[in-house]
Design an enzyme around this catalytic site. Structure first.
Site, mmCIF file in Angstrom:
data_model
loop_
_atom_site.group_PDB
_atom_site.id
_atom_site.type_symbol
_atom_site.label_atom_id
_atom_site.label_comp_id
_atom_site.label_asym_id
_atom_site.label_seq_id
_atom_site.Cartn_x
_atom_site.Cartn_y
_atom_site.Cartn_z
ATOM 1 N N ASP A 562 34.668 -51.814 88.977
ATOM 2 C CA ASP A 562 34.023 -53.281 88.843
ATOM 3 C C ASP A 562 33.544 -53.835 90.233
ATOM 4 O OD1 ASP A 562 35.786 -52.768 86.611
ATOM 5 O OD2 ASP A 562 36.525 -54.594 86.347
ATOM 6 N N GLU A 793 49.417 -53.283 86.680
ATOM 7 C CA GLU A 793 48.100 -52.927 86.747
ATOM 8 C C GLU A 793 47.828 -52.483 88.386
ATOM 9 O OE1 GLU A 793 43.618 -54.157 85.385
ATOM 10 O OE2 GLU A 793 45.193 -55.580 85.601
#
Length: 829
Positions: A562, A793
C-alpha cells in the site's frame, strides 16, 4: 476436517477494504477504502510488453443458517446481458477486445473438475461454517467450536456433522448454542433475558414449511421442513432442557443480505400492534426464509439439528436426532475437541519449542484461520476502460459467475478473499490438511481469465456487495497483486521431492500440479507481459497514480504494501525490487514443477533461462543494491524534497483549505533511499549467497534498533526514513510506514533460519538473530492475545508492540503457529 478450539471475538462492523485503524475501526476503514479505490482507479492501462516474455457455472442453490444475538441486529446477518457504449472508440478496436477477454475464462481444464475434488471429498465439504462474516453461518459446502463474547454474554457455538444411515447428500449436522454470563453467576432476580435470533433460508426460493414454536420439555420440536433438489427432504429440529420462549416470522425473499432489516421492521411492527418486542409468529405465503427468536435466561443450552433425506415417517429420525443432541452430542463434541488437539500436537510438535502458556495461543491461531474459511458465489465487477460505459450507465462488466472457497483475513473486517493474503494462509493450511489447501488454491486458479489475470479482491454475491460501497468494488485488469500462491505451491512440489507426503497425498498433489501447470503458466505470463519495466529484466507494479496531488507518496496498492514509499514521481522508468523477487520465486516454482512432471520442452527450458537471469546476483546488485548500506532499493524518478502543505482552494466561490503535495526539488532517476521490508526481499527469498558481504550488511540492517529492530518484531520502515510514520494524506494515516507485520517477519525468520543452516561466515550471527527475533514475535503476539483476546492486523512498534489495525485478524497473523513450530519453506538459490 476443519476444526476450532476456544477463541474469543467481539462484534465489529464489517470492513469495506483493507485499511489501518486510527480512531474507530469502521471510520478508519471507510477512509482507507476511499483512498484505496481512488488510487487504483487513476491508472488503468495495460503495461508495455517486454522481451522477457516466454511464450505467446451455474449457481448452487444452498440452504443457509445464520445466528446472531439481539445486539447484532444492526450488523448484517447473515449475467451480463446488455451491451456497452463508448463515444470515442469504435467497436472492434483493441480496447473492446480487451474488455471481452477480461471477462472470458482461460481456455484450460478447470482445477475443480479433477476427480479428487469430486465424490466423497465434495460431499464431505457440502456443509460447513462457510459464512465467516456472521457469528455462525452454516452453508452447504466437521467439527468446529468458538467462543463469542458480546456485551457480557459468553456464547459458545459448536458445530458437528456426520453422514449416517438414512442421511441424504451431505449428511446431517448439529449446532449447539451454550449461553452464559461472562462474569460471576447471577441470582434469579438479577438474570436478564437474552434474545438469540437465527434463520433458515433456501436461496433457490423453495418454500419452507414452518413447524411448531412451542418448546417441548420432553424432547425435540420440529422447527421447519422442506425439500431441496440436492439433498431431498430435510428437517430442522430444536432440543433444550431449559425454559425457552420461541417466536418466528416467515418471509419470501430472494436476497439474504437484508435480513436484519426485515427483523427490525417485523419487531417494530409487532411492538406497535401488540406491545410486545418479539416476532409475530406469522409467515408470508411461500416463505423461503424463516427467522426464529429464542428468548432465554442464562445459563442455557440449545441444540439445533439439520437432517437431510428426512421424512417424519422415517423410523430413524428419532435416533438420528438423539445422536446429535443432548448428552450424546456433549460426549461426541468433547471427543472431537480432544482429537483436534491431538492432531495439532502431532502436526506442529510444539511441546519442546515453546512454553505452556503459548501452546493455547498457537492452537487458537490455527483454529481461527480454519474457522474463517468461507464459500462464496457470485461475479466480480471488472472496470471498463476509460471512456466506456454500459447502456445502463454502469462503468463495469461482470466477471463470469464463479465460486470461491477461501480463507479470509478477518471475519469481522475483511470477510472475503484477498489474493496476496491467500498464499500466506495456505502456508499454514496445507500443513494441517493438504486436500483442503489444494481445494482452496484450485478455486483461485479457476478464476484466471483469458489473459492470465486473477482479480485481486473477491467481492462475490449480494451479501458481500452489500457491505462494500459500489464505487470501491471494481477490479482493474491491468493491476496485479503479489503471486504468493507460489509460496505454498513451492512447498508442495518440494514436499514431494523430499517424500514428505503419504503415497495417496503425493499422487493427488502430483495430479493437481500437472493440471495447475497450464494455469500457472498463464498467470506468470500475465505478470511477465504487463508488469515489466522499460528495460529487459526489470519489473514494476503498474497502477500507481502519476498525477497524484494529495498523496505524499503515491500508493502502490497492487504490491500489497500500500503506502510503503516508492519513487516520488511514478513513471515507466521504475524498478521494484520486491516484484523482481516475486518473479524469481515464480520462475523457480515453475522450474520445480516442470522437473517433477519431467517436462522437457521449450517452455521448461525458458523457465530455467529466466530463473538463471533473475538469480544473477551481480545483475540484481547492479540494479538495486546500495553499496554503502547494503540495502536493496527500488529505482525511479525520485526526490526526497516533498511535503504536504495546506493550500487555500476556491471551490464554487467558497474558499476552503486542502492538504496538497508540494515538490521542493525536481526529481531525478535514482535509487529510492528508504530502508524497510522491500530492502530485505532478496534476503527473504534466499537470493544472497551465504558467503557474500551483502548478507553481513543485511544482518546489520535487521539488528539495528535505529533502523528495523524492535523488541516486538521488525518494523516495516526504518526510523531513519524521511517518510517514517508520516501520513500519506489528510485522512490516510501510516500503514506500512512503521508498524510490525507478521507475514513479512515470518519471511525474514524463514531466511534467518535458512542462513543459520548454510555454511558461511555469517552462520552463527544469523542463528543468534533468528532466535531473538522469533522469541520477540511469539512473546508479543501471545501477550496481546492474552490481554485482548484478539490477533491483530499489525503491531505498534512505537507503543510496546500493542496490537493495532483490524482486530480479530486471523489471516496471516496465524503464521505465529509456524513460527512456534519453526516450520519454514526450503529456500533455493
Amino acid at each position: 476436517m476443519t476444526g476450532g478450539s476456544s477463541s474469543v471475538r467481539r462484534p465489529a462492523a464489517a470492513g469495506r477494504s483493507r485499511g489501518n485503524a486510527s480512531g474507530s475501526e469502521p471510520e478508519q476503514d471507510a477512509r482507507r477504502s476511499a483512498a484505496a479505490a481512488a488510487a487504483a482507479a487513476r491508472r488503468r492501462g495495460r503495461g508495455d510488453h517486454a522481451p522477457l516474455r516466454l511464450v505467446e457455472v451455474s449457481p448452487r442453490n444452498l440452504l443457509l443458517l445464520g445466528i446472531a444475538s439481539v445486539s447484532l441486529l444492526a450488523v448484517a446477518f447473515v449475467v451480463y446481458t446488455g451491451g456497452w457504449r463508448e463515444e470515442a472508440v469504435e467497436e472492434g478496436e483493441t480496447p473492446l477486445r480487451r474488455v471481452v477477454r477480461s471477462v472470458t475464462p482461460l481456455d484450460a481444464p478447470r482445477m475443480m473438475d479433477l476427480p479428487q475434488f469430486q465424490g466423497d471429498h465434495k460431499e464431505s465439504l457440502y456443509w460447513g461454517t462457510y459464512r465467516p462474516n456472521v457469528y455462525l453461518g452454516i452453508r452447504a459446502r466437521d467439527y468446529g467450536r468458538q467462543m463469542l463474547l458480546d456485551h457480557g454474554l459468553l456464547l459458545t457455538t459448536s458445530f458437528m456433522k456426520e453422514k449416517g444411515e438414512g442421511s441424504g447428500y451431505g449428511g446431517d449436522w448439529a449446532v449447539r448454542l451454550d449461553a452464559k454470563n461472562e462474569g460471576p453467576s447471577l441470582s434469579e432476580d438479577q438474570e436478564s433475558t437474552t434474545h438469540l435470533f437465527f434463520y433458515i433460508a433456501d436461496e433457490a426460493g423453495n418454500s419452507i414449511t414452518m413447524g411448531s414454536h412451542v418448546p417441548s420439555s420432553r424432547g425435540h420440536v420440529l422447527l421447519a421442513s422442506g425439500s431441496h433438489e440436492e439433498i431431498g427432504n430435510w428437517e430442522v429440529h430444536l432440543r433444550s432442557e431449559d425454559n425457552l420462549e420461541i417466536h418466528r416470522a416467515g418471509f419470501k425473499s430472494i436476497s439474504m443480505h437484508n435480513l436484519s432489516d426485515l427483523v427490525q421492521k417485523s419487531l417494530a411492527t409487532n411492538a406497535m400492534q401488540s406491545g410486545k418486542l418479539n416476532l409475530p409468529d406469522m409467515a408470508e405465503h411461500s416463505s423461503n426464509v424463516i427467522i426464529y427468536q429464542v428468548s432465554t435466561k442464562h445459563p442455557a443450552k440449545i441444540d439445533i439439528v439439520f437432517l437431510s433425506g428426512a421424512s417424519s415417517e422415517n423410523p430413524m429420525i428419532a435416533e438420528r436426532i438423539n445422536r446429535l443432541t443432548g448428552p450424546v452430542l456433549s460426549t461426541r463434541l468433547e471427543s472431537k475437541q480432544k482429537d483436534f488437539e491431538k492432531r495439532y500436537d502431532q502436526i506442529f510438535n510444539l511441546n519442546n519449542k515453546i512454553v505452556s502458556k503459548e501452546l493455547s495461543v498457537g492452537l487458537a491461531a490455527l483454529s481461527n484461520l480454519l474457522g474463517g474459511i468461507g464459500y462464496f458465489y457470485g461475479q466480480s465487477r471488472i472496470a471498463l476502460p476509460k471512456g466506456f460505459t454500459q447502456k445502463n450507465g454502469d462503468k463495469y462488466i461482470p466477471y463470469w459467475p464463479a465460486s470461491l472457497y477461501t480463507a479470509v483475513p478477518s471475519r469481522s473486517f475483511f470477510p472475503r478473499g484477498f489474493l496476496w493474503d491467500e498464499g500466506f494462509h495456505q502456508l499454514v493450511i496445507w500443513r494441517w490438511d493438504v486436500h483442503i489447501s489444494m481445494d482452496i488454491i484450485g478455486h483461485w486458479l479457476d478464476l484466471i481469465n483469458a489473459d492470465g489475470w486473477i482479480p485481486r479482491e473477491q467481492i462475490l454475491g449480494a451479501e458481500a456487495l452489500s457491505k462494500v460501497p459500489e464505487e470501491f468494488v471494481l477490479q482493474y485488469p491491468s493491476n496485479g497483486n503479489p503471486p504468493t500462491l507460489f509460496l505454498a505451491l513451492r512447498d508442495l512440489a518440494s514436499g514431494i521431492h523430499a517424500n514428505q507426503f503419504s503415497d495417496e497425498e503425493a499422487e493427488k498433489i502430483s495430479t493437481f500440479l500437472e493440471r495447475a501447470y497450464v494455469r500457472l503458466n498463464s498467470w506468470f505470463q500475465w505478470f511477465n507481459s504487463t508488469q515489466t519495466g522499460k528495460y529487459e529484466g526489470t519489473f514494476y507494479w503498474h497502477g500507481r497514480d502519476s498525477m497524484a496531488t494529495r498523496e505524499l507518496n503515491p500508493k502502490t496498492l497492487t504490491s500489497g504494501l500500500d503506502d510503503y514509499p516508492r519513487a516520488s514521481h511514478p513513471n515507466d522508468e521504475e524498478r521494484h525490487v520486491d516484484l523482481r523477487c516475486w518473479m524469481l520465486l515464480a520462475t523457480n516454482c515453475m522450474c520445480s514443477i516442470a522437473e517433477f512432471l519431467k517436462a522437457d520442452n521449450s517452455l521448461e527450458k525458458d523457465y530455467h533461462k529466466m530463473s538463471n537471469k533473475l538469480s544473477d546476483f551481480g545483475l540484481l546488485n547492479k540494479m538495486h543494491l546500495d553499496d554503502k548500506t547494503g540495502a536493496y532499493f527500488d529505482y525511479g524518478n525520485h526526490t526526497e524534497k516533498v511535503r504536504l502543505r495546506w493550500y487555500e482552494v476556491k471551490d464554487n466561490d467558497v474558499m476552503r483549505r486542502e492538504l496538497l503535495r508540494e515538490t521542493l526539488q525536481s526529481p531525478q532517476l535514482q535509487l529510492v533511499p528508504h530502508v524497510g521490508y522491500v530492502s530485505l526481499f532478496p534476503f527473504m527469498l534466499g537470493a544472497i549467497p551465504p558467503e557474500s558481504w551483502v548478507l553481513d550488511k543485511q544482518l546489520d540492517l535487521i539488528s539495528n534498533s535505529s533502523i528495523l529492530w524492535t523488541d516486538y518484531g521488525l518494523r516495516s520502515l526504518s526510523r531513519t526514513s524521511s517518510i517514517y510514520m508520516k501520513r500519506n494524506t489528510e485522512h490516510d494515516p501510516p500503514y506500512w510506514r512503521g508498524p510490525i507485520w507478521i507475514n513479512m517477519n515470518y519471511m525474514t525468520l524463514s531466511a534467518l533460519h535458512h542462513y543459520a543452516h548454510e555454511d558461511g561466515p555469517y552462520k552463527t550471527r544469523a542463528k543468534e538473530l533468528y532466535d531473538e527475533l522469533r522469541s520477540n514475535l511469539i512473546r508479543n503476539i501471545v501477550h496481546n492475545y492474552h490481554e485482548t483476546g484478539f490477533f491483530w492486523e499489525n503491531y505498534d512498534q512505537k507503543n510496546k508492540g500493542k496490537g493495532k489495525g483490524a482486530r480479530s485478524f486471523t489471516g496471516w497473523t496465524s503464521l505465529v503457529v509456524l513460527i512456534m513450530a519453526e516450520s519454514y519453506p526450503t529456500l533455493h538459490r
